[in-house]
Design an enzyme around this catalytic site. Structure first.
Site, PDB file in Angstrom:
ATOM      1  N   GLY A 167     -17.227  10.289 -34.401  1.00  0.00           N
ATOM      2  CA  GLY A 167     -18.515  10.907 -34.095  1.00  0.00           C
ATOM      3  C   GLY A 167     -18.354  12.494 -34.338  1.00  0.00           C
ATOM      4  CG  ASP A 171     -17.932   7.263 -26.282  1.00  0.00           C
ATOM      5  OD1 ASP A 171     -18.479   6.253 -26.593  1.00  0.00           O
ATOM      6  OD2 ASP A 171     -17.831   8.184 -27.581  1.00  0.00           O
TER       7      ASP A 171
END
Ligand SMILES: Nc1ncnc2c1ncn2[C@@H]1O[C@H](COP(=O)(O)OP(=O)(O)OP(=O)(O)O)[C@@H](O)[C@H]1O
Ligand SMILES: *[C@@H]1O[C@H](CO)[C@@H](O)[C@H](O)[C@H]1NC(C)=O
Ligand SMILES: *[C@@H]1O[C@H](CO)[C@@H](O)[C@H](O)[C@H]1NC(C)=O
Ligand SMILES: *[C@@H]1O[C@H](CO)[C@@H](O)[C@H](O)[C@H]1NC(C)=O
Ligand SMILES: *[C@@H]1O[C@H](CO)[C@@H](O)[C@H](O)[C@H]1NC(C)=O
Ligand SMILES: *[C@@H]1O[C@H](CO)[C@@H](O)[C@H](O)[C@H]1NC(C)=O
Ligand SMILES: *[C@@H]1O[C@H](CO)[C@@H](O)[C@H](O)[C@H]1NC(C)=O
Ligand SMILES: [Mg+2]
Length: 670
Positions: free
Chosen positions: A357, A471
């Site tokens: 990402g 995350d």
């Protein structure tokens, strides 16, 4: 005088007549684009000297240019043959690295507003890629290797039908008729003008693409050829034009100098002599008067000097970094871009470890120490928050634990941040978990779970301040050469707390402000506030993922049980908890351990944050030091989500984290 004007008038009339005819005849030719009427969008424009500039060097932009009128590709029942030729040039800031390429395209419409300004060449996006309803055909001049599209290298030509995954592709080059058809390589980003011919034979349903340098006649053997019935792909009436996109890291510019097209006939010849000239790569136009005024000797002298300066400037630019005063104190953690460039052989695509990402991750070997590193290139435009972030990176660099991926340092360039980690030779866990074969036995899985849990205890409890990972997910768990789990990417999500969003190549699964879909705790989705408890939620989902070998959100199911958590919970209620264990293990696992991990995973993924245990407690349960409290899965539907409630009351003496929460004030929907 008068005859001269007359002649000009006549020429103009002829020209107009010709233009009028060319429309009716379904053919056109532009030898240069000065004063032409094309439909442009994005950053596309016409330059003063008549070039079609698709992109202008600005990052994350797309540009399109279309012939303004639609063309009739089907006349009655017959799908017609067509033929196009064009001259293009791609200029890149780097000699050996390039951003995304460009494409010639035949499409049902001219609206590409939904396309991504990066790897999809300004044509498609993640969802639309491959969808038959796109109804487009493109010839890609691709200058970046995207593994997701099966690209063969970062310099190829391909035929694309409704998808960036080419039907056929080959290295950019041509078969030289002048020397028995030997293959000669071309570099698309060389900044040299090249010509392309695209020919489709409606009867044979075959498309050929041929490329050659400008001074070489069309080679007899095409570079790429594909058999595909375009009458089933294209609409009867369609538009022809060009598309390009720049992406987020490297600057490039895409130009078309001339273009011709013919339906049911060969594309008319482009008058090469009339074409505008491409700007030279890197250098600025020098004063003409100066050059003329100088003798040949001094000109030659200057030229050598200029070449030397140019080389120096280019060298300087290639390795240019940003370094500010406040960074001096972080000196030891700073890597020079030159070292990283060399370590990764210029960020060559065969060094690419993966794309996430935040950007691309490359493998490298440091020139001096010979240690293996992984370099993550994060595009980041805002200066805001950079100082705080670097301070944090450096402080995170002091974190050391056998279950964390060591952060070695960073480097900063314009619009870009490079993070240097130690390389993990066995890659990320998700690749093993979701492979077709069973690649990890239960013992390894359990050891990885315990390892990551111990890494998290360190982050949450044992370091000088509480570090929230933000995350946690299978792709951020990396495996070292002994297949130990190591948590990576801690704190990175914070970079985006300070403003600008994620850069190019964004993975749609990752919303960087809060985490990754499927691992986001309900309260985090509501208020965006990360806490150790939101980490524990993600870790709970992770434990289930490792045990069940299934993704947090199923791609196949759309009902309630699409969420892994709900599915496991459902089985528990039916007394078939162990049925959820990965079938690829074929029953060879420790039932007690699996039982523990599944229940603990559910408890950690409890929708009420207060009901989740702390990381320290999780570790104690996993180590068998504290038995898991007696839990009973009772179901209650709140906002479409099944919620487990512990029936048997219990309380830890010194911790409030097991407290029952009051169910009425919370909704657990996601
Ligand atoms: N230190 C490392 N050693 C070896 N491979 C790595 C390392 N860091 C990342 N990778 C590889 O690069 C890939 C991309 O990593 P990256 O962290 O950018 O993406 P991600 O983990 O999928 O998503 P996110 O951006 O949310 O972290 C990983 O899947 C992994 O295969
Ligand atoms: C490119 O075009 C965009 C929009 O037209 C403009 O904002 C930008 O400044 C241009 N960039 C360069 C380098 O000319
Ligand atoms: C450009 O072409 C379009 C479509 O043929 C037409 O509608 C438009 O008027 C033309 N514009 C000019 C300035 O000629
Ligand atoms: C097909 O082409 C012929 C000649 O090119 C033309 O006379 C005819 O009108 C066309 N038919 C259609 C349906 O466009
Ligand atoms: C393809 O696109 C159409 C129209 O946008 C959409 O309705 C359809 O669901 C898409 N198909 C797939 C498989 O994504
Ligand atoms: C041409 O390019 C291909 C692909 O990059 C490479 O394998 C080959 O060696 C090159 N050939 C020459 C003669 O440079
Ligand atoms: C494409 O190339 C093949 C092989 O060279 C040739 O036989 C065929 O006629 C070509 N088709 C077109 C439309 O040029
Ligand atoms: Mg990652």
């Amino acid at each position: 005088m008068a005859t001269n004007t007359m002649n000009q008038m006549r020429l103009l009339l002829l020209h107009l007549l010709y233009l009028g005819l060319s429309l009716a005849d379904d053919q056109f030719v532009y030898s240069g684009f000065a004063g032409t009427n094309l439909t442009l969008d994005g950053v596309a424009g016409l330059t003063a000297d008549g070039m079609l500039e698709l992109t202008n060097g600005t990052l994350q932009r797309k540009g399109h240019a279309f012939y303004p009128a639609p063309l009739r590709f089907r006349n009655g029942t017959m799908f017609r043959s067509f033929s196009a030729s064009f001259v293009f040039g791609i200029l890149s800031d780097h000699v050996d690295l390039s951003a995304h390429g460009m494409a010639f395209v035949v499409a049902a419409g001219m609206d590409f507003s939904a396309a991504l300004p990066s790897g999809y060449l300004g044509l498609l996006n993640v969802q639309s890629n491959g969808n038959a309803s796109n109804r487009l055909v493109a010839v890609e001049l691709d200058t970046m290797q995207n593994d997701e599209f099966g690209d063969i290298n970062d310099n190829h030509v391909g035929i694309d039908v409704n998808s960036l995954h080419s039907l056929q592709s080959y290295y950019a080059g041509y078969y030289d008729d002048g020397s028995n058809g030997d293959f000669r390589n071309l570099t698309l980003i060389s900044g040299e003008a090249m010509q392309v011919w695209v020919e489709y034979d409606g009867e044979a349903a075959q498309m050929n693409v041929t490329v050659a340098p400008l001074n070489v006649a069309k080679p007899t053997r095409p570079l790429v050829s594909a058999k595909h019935d375009l009458s089933k792909v294209l609409t009867d009436v369609a538009y022809v034009g060009f598309s390009a996109a720049t992406g987020g890291t490297l600057r490039s510019r895409h130009y078309v100098l001339g273009w011709s097209f013919g339906l049911n006939r060969p594309a008319p010849a482009i008058d090469i002599n009339k074409l505008p000239r491409l700007p030279r790569v890197g250098s600025k136009d020098r004063s003409r008067a100066l050059t003329i005024g100088l003798t040949i000797a001094t000109a030659a002298f200057l030229l050598t000097g200029a070449a030397a300066i140019f080389a120096l400037v280019r060298r300087h630019r290639r390795y240019a970094e940003l370094l500010e005063d406040w960074e001096v104190e972080f000196g030891p953690h700073r890597f020079s871009y030159k070292d990283l460039f060399r370590a990764t052989e210029g960020f060559k695509s065969n060094h690419l470890l993966g794309i996430g990402g935040f950007g691309r991750v490359y493998k490298g070997v440091l020139p001096l120490s010979k240690s293996e590193i992984a370099v993550k290139r994060v595009s980041h435009d805002s200066k805001q928050g950079m100082k705080e972030f670097i301070a944090e990176v450096v402080s995170l660099g002091r974190l050391q634990h056998r279950n964390l991926v060591q952060l070695l340092g960073y480097c900063r360039r314009k619009g870009e941040l490079l993070l240097v980690y130690e390389n993990m030779s066995n890659g990320s866990l998700d690749k093993y978990l979701h492979a077709n074969d069973c690649l990890l036995d239960w013992t390894t899985r359990f050891r990885i779970i315990k390892g990551i849990s111990s890494g998290l205890v360190y982050l949450h409890h044992e370091w000088e301040k509480v570090v929230i990972h933000r995350d946690i997910k299978a792709s951020n768990v990396l495996l070292d050469n002994e297949m130990n789990g190591r948590l990576g990417d801690f704190g990175l999500a914070r970079l985006y707390d300070h403003g600008s969003g994620p850069g190019s190549d964004s993975d749609p699964q990752t919303t960087h402000v809060i985490g990754t879909i499927g691992y986001i705790a309900p309260e985090l989705g509501r208020n965006g506030k990360a806490s150790p408890r939101t980490d524990i939620f993600a870790f709970g989902v992770f434990m289930l993922e490792v045990t069940c070998g299934q993704r947090p959100i199923s791609h196949e199911r759309t009902d309630d049980h699409a969420l892994l958590v709900n599915w496991v919970l459902h089985h528990w209620q039916n007394g078939s908890l162990l049925d959820t264990v990965d079938v690829r293990l074929q029953g060879s696992y420790d039932e007690n351990e699996a039982n523990l991990v599944l229940k603990l995973g559910l408890l950690c993924a409890h929708p009420f944050s207060d009901a989740r245990p702390s990381m320290r407690q999780v570790m104690q349960h996993l180590d068998g030091e504290t038995p898991l409290p007696e839990l009973m899965p009772t179901y209650q539907v709140i906002s479409n989500m099944l919620v487990p409630l512990e029936t048997k009351e219990f309380q830890e003496p010194d911790d409030t984290s097991y407290l029952e929460s009051n169910a009425t004030s919370l909704s657990g929907g996601r």
